[in-house]
Design a protein around this motif. Sequence first.
Motif: not given
Length: 1219
Positions: A23-40, A147-154
């Motif tokens: 399951a851990r290997k499958d989860k790591k395999a599912r992690i593809r490409c994630k980008y930081d859109k909030s700071s851009a 200041k734009k709040m993140s999802r956790k702050e909201r």
Amino acid sequence: MEVNVRATLLLTVLLLVFGTTLARKDKKARIRCKYDKSSAKWSPCDKTLRLQTKEAKLLKGRKKCPPSRTYSRPCDLGIILINGCKYVQVSDWSSCDNAAKTSTRTLELSFGDTKTCDNNTVESRQCDEKEERRKNRKRGRGSRKKKKMSRKERRRKNRKKRKRLRGKQRKRKKNKQDMNSDCVYKKAVWSKCDLKTGKQKAVQELKLVSNSGDCEKTKVTARPCKGGASRKDKRKKGGQEKDEKDRKKKRKERKKKRKDGKKKKDKDEISQEPPHMTELYVVPYSTFVMVSWQPPQQDEFGLPVPVDGYQIGYGRDFPDVNMVQINASEVTYKIIGLEPGWQYIISIRAYNHMGVGQALYETVMTRIADDAKSVVMPPIGVRPLVLSAHEINVTWVDMSAKEDPNQKREYFLRYRPLSQQQARGSPSTGGTNTAFAAPNFKVQRSEPQQRYSLVAQLRPFTKYEFAVLASDGQRNSTWSMMVWNVTQEAAPSSSPRDLTVIIDPDTPGQVLLTWQPPLEANGVITGYDVSYITSNMDGQPLEQRVQVEGSKLSVTLYTLSPGVTYDFSVNAKNKKGIGPPLRVEDYQLPGDPAPASATLTASRAPNDPRAAMLVWEIPQKVTANILGFVILYTQDLGSQHVDWQVESRLGQALRMAVIEGLEPDTSYHFKVQVHTSIGYGPESNTVLYKTPSAKDKIDMRPIEEPRNLRANVLSSTSVVVSWQDPGMARIYEEDGEESIPPATYTVRYRALDPEPSTLTQVKSPFASLYLLDLEPLTRYEFSVKVHRQGKESPWSQPVVNTTFAADFSQPPLIAEVHGRANSPDVAVLTWQPYLDSKIKEYVVMYTTDRWKLQKQWQQKAAISQNVKQQTFHGLRPETTYYFFVQAMTDLGFGPRSKVVSYTTPKKKKSFFKLKVPEMLRVRIMSSSSAVVNWHDSGGARSMDKGGFDRAGVPRTYTLRYHRINTRSPEYEGYKMIWPTFPSIFLLDLIPGSTYEFQVRVNRGFHHSEWSKVVTNTTLEAAPGSPPQEVRVTMAGDDPTSAMVIWQPPELTHGNITGYQVYYGTKKGKLSTLINLTQSELSYRVQLLKPQKSYHFSVEAWNKKGPGPLAEPVKYRTPRVVGNPPTDVTITPSENPYNAIVNWQPPNPAVKRIKYYTVTYHTEDGKLLTIERVGGSKQTTVLKSLQPSTTYHMRVQAHYRRNAGPQSKTAKYSIPKELL
């Protein structure tokens, strides 16, 4: 047993550990490409693409993930619609201007027609100081960016908010529980608001059901004042209450004052009709038009003229066909019920009780629905190339035509001159110029598919503006971007203005000339030529010229003589030439007249090469004693008058003077002036004399006159004059060819008939001269003299000769004569003109006795060269007339034509006949309508206002017309209409058809003859019916091919330009499209699937568009037998443009093969070719293949009654190494 349990537990634990790892290997395999859109951050909006972009960096992912990723989203530019033009805000609203109380912002054009829309505009609005301060406060608060709040702050913020609300609810619930439930009071009404305390009170009484004795009988509750009641009480206390009706009335008055601006005049004081409208805005749509306007201009006192309403007129291609009246309070109106794609003319007028004001017109074309037709894009790259002062060649590029070369498009070029100030600028392009001071646009149409236009007859040195519009016959594009250029300069076409001569009494010999520049300078004025002319004693003009700079408009002339008459003239010039002069003629200066000027000649002095001998004649008109003569000479003719060298000679009868000490090989200019007891006379003519070189051998012998002078006449206008120079032969014999000095000759001639004319002199470097432009049949006198080494010979003996009368090289004219129907006393003589001669006029002669002399024939008149016939009226009946015509050119009369005769018929007794209508005209309005009008010359005199003649008999007309059927030689039957006026509007005509029209006059039971037939053709429209007799059969014995056959449509509505064949497997979805030409009425469809149903339909086209589709015809392909041929191979031949195709027969062979067909075509489906091969062969050669082309080939076996399937596709292209 325990061992089994332990083993089971151990196996379970191992399985759990293994599953968690997977399951851990499958989860790591599912992690593809994630980008930081909030700071851009999003970039500014791109106005061209209307997009915002931002670049996000990679947070986590595989190694193959790119380090960054770009995101985009559409942005709103804030489209603002003003008068049908879409603008984008460039700058925000400016701060409030306290003086004008307005704020402005700048807008840029995003979409709209450049004819009516400005590229940039400034929008203004009224503002208030309080409103501005309020906006500044808001702007100040909004300037601090949150200041734009993140999802956790909201999420954290929302949890705190919900927790706070739950606490308030628990507190309110606890307060209710703390209340004493045993004391129950009745409900009470709140009292009026106490103005002192600002509170309301409610007194509640205890209910009888209460059990507790501790409860009070009454309970008083207070609260702050709420609602409108308290505010009303406050207004009553302050005395600020107003009556509602008064407030409404005053509000209406204030609104009315703001709208009008000033107090209007009373209706009785209005003494004029409304002036013309200032602005009219029209926004077109597909079926309606939005019209908006501005009120009329103010009167001469600056006050608005009252308007009772507006009249709006509109019509298709004609103005004011429909009229609508609008209330004066309205400034917009919607015209509905219009047809898409048509041109309408809109007009608006203001009216009051004094009358209707001047109309303002605007032309607009309704749009075509987007789902019906696509938009025609305007041309780009418009370039005006200046060719000359009067011509500009305009070129452009049409990107739509490049994408679809088969589409026929035509173009319209509009142009107009700009103001003179703008014309002096440099050529540039782009933008929309709104500051015009020029006439309306001129439109010029170019030939179809021609992307250039030559504009001629332009004004020199003028700035012109150009724009191009494209049209495909049904739709028009918007005007392209306007460009401009300046035509080249030309010589001034008008003379200077207001030439004034100013004389100072103290100095009578000085004159001041002033003038104004010309109106049509055609360039920058570089200077003026000022000349003054007087006459000497021989009558020859003596002219003096002065050059003046272009910036000056006056000049002072000093060396004039009092009492002498002068002609003054001024010419403007630029770098291209000199313009026409402005003259003041016969202006006599005040004072005593000075003696006339002398006539001066210069020649070489005897035995002195550095001396010049001057000879002159004493003036005859001398009013005082001559004291002597003054000789002036210089080497530079353009030098000032004071720089000339002066020598005086005393003597009243002096005729000659020798000037010594001149430089050798130098040109000198000499003048002489008379000195009398009154003063100095005018200067003589200026003569040029060049001293010989020191090395030149001077021949002191006199020059002999030319000999053997001959004048040979070549034609009626040309003569060749030749002679011999005896001095040339003598010098050649004595000194040789190298010592022959150059000589020139002067030929003079004049006409002797009818009286001797003035002599004309022509110089020639040769011993012969070819003279042209002489008069025919005229005697001329010729003589010649020689000029050599500054000396000249006497004139030779004159020779006289006569030019020819004419050149009779043209054949006689071909003349014909005939009578006129219903006119027995009229004959018409016609003739054919020459094609290669310049005829000035014709002379027509006629008589009743052919054997008379030509001089006794009657001459009709001299007829212009453009007339090719002559009508003779009032001829006698039963009489034979004879005619001939003769042409006259610059060379004289040509040969006369052959005599033709005509015998007038016997005069019949005529009864009263109605005159045939004349000037029958048919004007086509559209594809189905026309306007027919004619002129009734006999009805204007006899008819009264009621349409009856003076005898009381009604006068009507009969109009008949019919359509000429182009598909058969027969005509359709006539349609008859009986109008009462000499014009009628016809409807329900067939588009693209030719009609014949005739009209006659009816009066009671009598009628006139039919008028002349007038033919006209209605405008074309799309075909009105589908193609006929559509049939589908099998093409030959090929089961995979079908032959589609049809006939042209019945209602073509014009010339058919082509057909389109549709087919598909479903009746409602015919996807495949094939374009054919006009002459093709059949088409073979190949590569169909066997045993499958197909639906075929045909559509006709003309230049106006497609017609309706024919009803789909169903066809099912037959089945095929056996298998396809195998192993299809293609190899190159010895000829590189040929190829060899080999294959194997079908396996297994079902029947005996009759023949094979090899089908090959290009990748785009074109060049479809079929080769037929015998059944015993398995190879063939394909010829005439094209290089750089890939061919798809298939082989199919054919049996006696059917065929088999086609083989697999084999591709082939000519190898490059073979070419």
